[in-house]
Design an enzyme around this catalytic site. Structure first.
Site, PDB file in Angstrom:
ATOM      1  N   LYS A 100      12.815  80.887  47.016  1.00 10.55           N
ATOM      2  CA  LYS A 100      12.167  80.416  48.244  1.00 10.55           C
ATOM      3  C   LYS A 100      11.890  78.923  48.192  1.00 10.55           C
ATOM      4  O   LYS A 100      11.952  78.297  47.137  1.00 10.55           O
ATOM      5  CB  LYS A 100      10.873  81.210  48.496  1.00 10.55           C
ATOM      6  CG  LYS A 100      11.166  82.609  49.049  1.00 10.55           C
ATOM      7  CD  LYS A 100       9.914  83.383  49.401  1.00 10.55           C
ATOM      8  CE  LYS A 100      10.293  84.765  49.947  1.00 10.55           C
ATOM      9  NZ  LYS A 100       9.118  85.632  50.144  1.00 10.55           N
ATOM     10  N   ARG A 132      10.313  91.037  43.636  1.00 10.92           N
ATOM     11  CA  ARG A 132      11.480  91.072  44.528  1.00 10.92           C
ATOM     12  C   ARG A 132      12.316  89.834  44.261  1.00 10.92           C
ATOM     13  O   ARG A 132      11.864  88.723  44.537  1.00 10.92           O
ATOM     14  CB  ARG A 132      10.999  91.110  45.990  1.00 10.92           C
ATOM     15  CG  ARG A 132      12.107  91.188  47.021  1.00 10.92           C
ATOM     16  CD  ARG A 132      11.523  91.149  48.436  1.00 10.92           C
ATOM     17  NE  ARG A 132      12.550  91.229  49.455  1.00 10.92           N
ATOM     18  CZ  ARG A 132      13.236  90.181  49.901  1.00 10.92           C
ATOM     19  NH1 ARG A 132      12.992  88.983  49.433  1.00 10.92           N
ATOM     20  NH2 ARG A 132      14.162  90.344  50.817  1.00 10.92           N
TER      21      ARG A 132
HETATM   22  C1  8Y4 Z   1      15.313  81.260  50.055  1.00  8.77           C
HETATM   23  C2  8Y4 Z   1      15.178  82.502  49.504  1.00  8.77           C
HETATM   24  C3  8Y4 Z   1      14.739  80.995  51.272  1.00  8.77           C
HETATM   25  C4  8Y4 Z   1      14.462  83.474  50.146  1.00  8.77           C
HETATM   26  C5  8Y4 Z   1      14.039  81.978  51.939  1.00  8.77           C
HETATM   27  C6  8Y4 Z   1      13.909  83.221  51.387  1.00  8.77           C
HETATM   28  C7  8Y4 Z   1       9.698  89.038  51.192  1.00  8.77           C
HETATM   29  C8  8Y4 Z   1      10.129  90.237  51.766  1.00  8.77           C
HETATM   30  C9  8Y4 Z   1      11.446  88.628  52.369  1.00  8.77           C
HETATM   31  C10 8Y4 Z   1       8.526  89.058  50.379  1.00  8.77           C
HETATM   32  C11 8Y4 Z   1       8.410  91.422  50.834  1.00  8.77           C
HETATM   33  C12 8Y4 Z   1      13.089  85.480  51.844  1.00  8.77           C
HETATM   34  C13 8Y4 Z   1      11.986  90.908  53.301  1.00  8.77           C
HETATM   35  C14 8Y4 Z   1      12.403  86.130  52.976  1.00  8.77           C
HETATM   36  N1  8Y4 Z   1      10.541  88.050  51.559  1.00  8.77           N
HETATM   37  N2  8Y4 Z   1       9.499  91.422  51.603  1.00  8.77           N
HETATM   38  N3  8Y4 Z   1      11.223  89.967  52.511  1.00  8.77           N
HETATM   39  N4  8Y4 Z   1       7.917  90.288  50.236  1.00  8.77           N
HETATM   40  N5  8Y4 Z   1       7.739  92.574  50.629  1.00  8.77           N
HETATM   41  N6  8Y4 Z   1      13.234  84.169  52.106  1.00  8.77           N
HETATM   42  O1  8Y4 Z   1       8.052  88.053  49.851  1.00  8.77           O
HETATM   43  O2  8Y4 Z   1      13.443  86.072  50.854  1.00  8.77           O
HETATM   44  S1  8Y4 Z   1      12.763  87.829  53.175  1.00  8.77           S
END
Ligand code: 8Y4
Length: 278
Positions: free
Chosen positions: A224, A258
């Site tokens: 992230k 995750r």
């Molecule tokens: C780079 C990598 C930029 C990842 C953005 C992202 C979570 C989640 C997501 C979380 C739970 C994501 C579906 C967003 N994040 N579910 N989901 N907890 N429970 N962004 O932190 O990975 S998606």
């Protein structure tokens, strides 16, 4: 905790591998949007020690195009079915849609992961009727707007208050408190500072009794922007930083991590666990 047909021991931290089936998903550029490739990636994650595989068909990235329910169902269901049948993992379905929750659990999904914490119309009652565990996550605002100047008096108190309130509502509606997982929602309406404050207080969240019950904590920081901001690096160079953050979260009591990089995270957690128990 019992996830449909599989029991997972959350007394030691477990890894949840991320499988995006959105064509525009930020992190893999949509490489895995065909069924075969998704299954191959899931097999690898299972072989590397993922206890869960989280499957999502909606991108919550700011500016992402909204997908229709039919499209979400078409993308996610075949993957849920095939992985549930063929791999020894708990399939987690990343959705806010009651229709997809219902369909996925019928196809073998054992966990509902809802970034909107079952607040969409019909989601709570459907989840209740399905009887599988749910992960409820904190988010400030909506995916499109949430990173526009997020403000809190205290982000830690806000997150704890929200999760307490939701857990309390679910339990009052008849939900088994032993089937609730909570998540502070890293990056969902939070600045780097907010995310760091939250990560620092994971121990508090993991040991807190929210409305009288203790809930396992899920943490998603993998790749992230909080990692990117600290390192000044793009998504494909955030693996080691992500593993470091996940490891600290586990050390502070998070039960489920995750992550995109399952093998690397499982190895790091195995070493930390051995050191702690040796
Ligand atoms: C780079 C990598 C930029 C990842 C953005 C992202 C979570 C989640 C997501 C979380 C739970 C994501 C579906 C967003 N994040 N579910 N989901 N907890 N429970 N962004 O932190 O990975 S998606």
């Amino acid at each position: 905790m019992k996830f449909l047909s599989r029991e997972i021991d959350l007394s030691r931290p477990k890894v949840m591998g991320v499988l995006n089936v959105t064509p525009d998903s930020f992190s893999d550029g949509g490489k895995f949007n065909s069924l075969d490739l998704a299954i191959k990636q899931a097999e690898q994650m299972a072989a590397c020690g993922a206890a869960f595989i989280d499957i999502g068909g909606e991108s919550t990235r700011p500016g992402a195009v909204e997908v229709s329910l039919d499209e979400e169902l078409d993308r996610v269901c075949p993957v849920v079915e095939k992985i549930s049948k063929n791999l020894d993992v708990v399939v987690s379905v990343d959705t806010s849609s009651p229709e997809l929750m219902q369909e996925s659990v019928a196809l073998g999904a054992g966990l509902i992961n809802d970034v909107r914490a079952l607040q969409r119309d019909g989601a709570q009652s459907v989840a209740l009727s399905l009887g599988v565990p749910v992960c409820i996550m904190h988010m400030q605002g909506s995916p499109e707007m949430m990173q526009n100047n997020p403000l809190y008096c205290s982000v830690v108190d806000s997150v704890i208050d929200f999760l307490t309130g939701r857990a309390d509502q679910l339990v009052k509606a008849g939900f088994d408190p032993d089937k609730i997982i909570v998540d502070p929602g890293f990056g969902f309406g939070k600045t780097l500072e907010h995310n760091l404050q939250l990560l620092n207080k994971i121990e508090e969240l993991a040991t807190a009794k929210l409305a009288g019950n203790k809930y396992p904590v899920l943490v998603g920081v993998s790749r992230k922007s909080m990692i990117g901001e600290i390192l000044g690096k793009p998504i494909n160079e955030r693996v080691i930083g992500s593993v470091a953050a996940a490891t600290i979260a586990a050390y502070k009591g998070a039960s489920i991590l995750r992550v995109h990089d399952v093998k690397e995270t499982v190895d790091a957690l195995s070493v930390v666990q051995a050191l702690l128990e040796g």
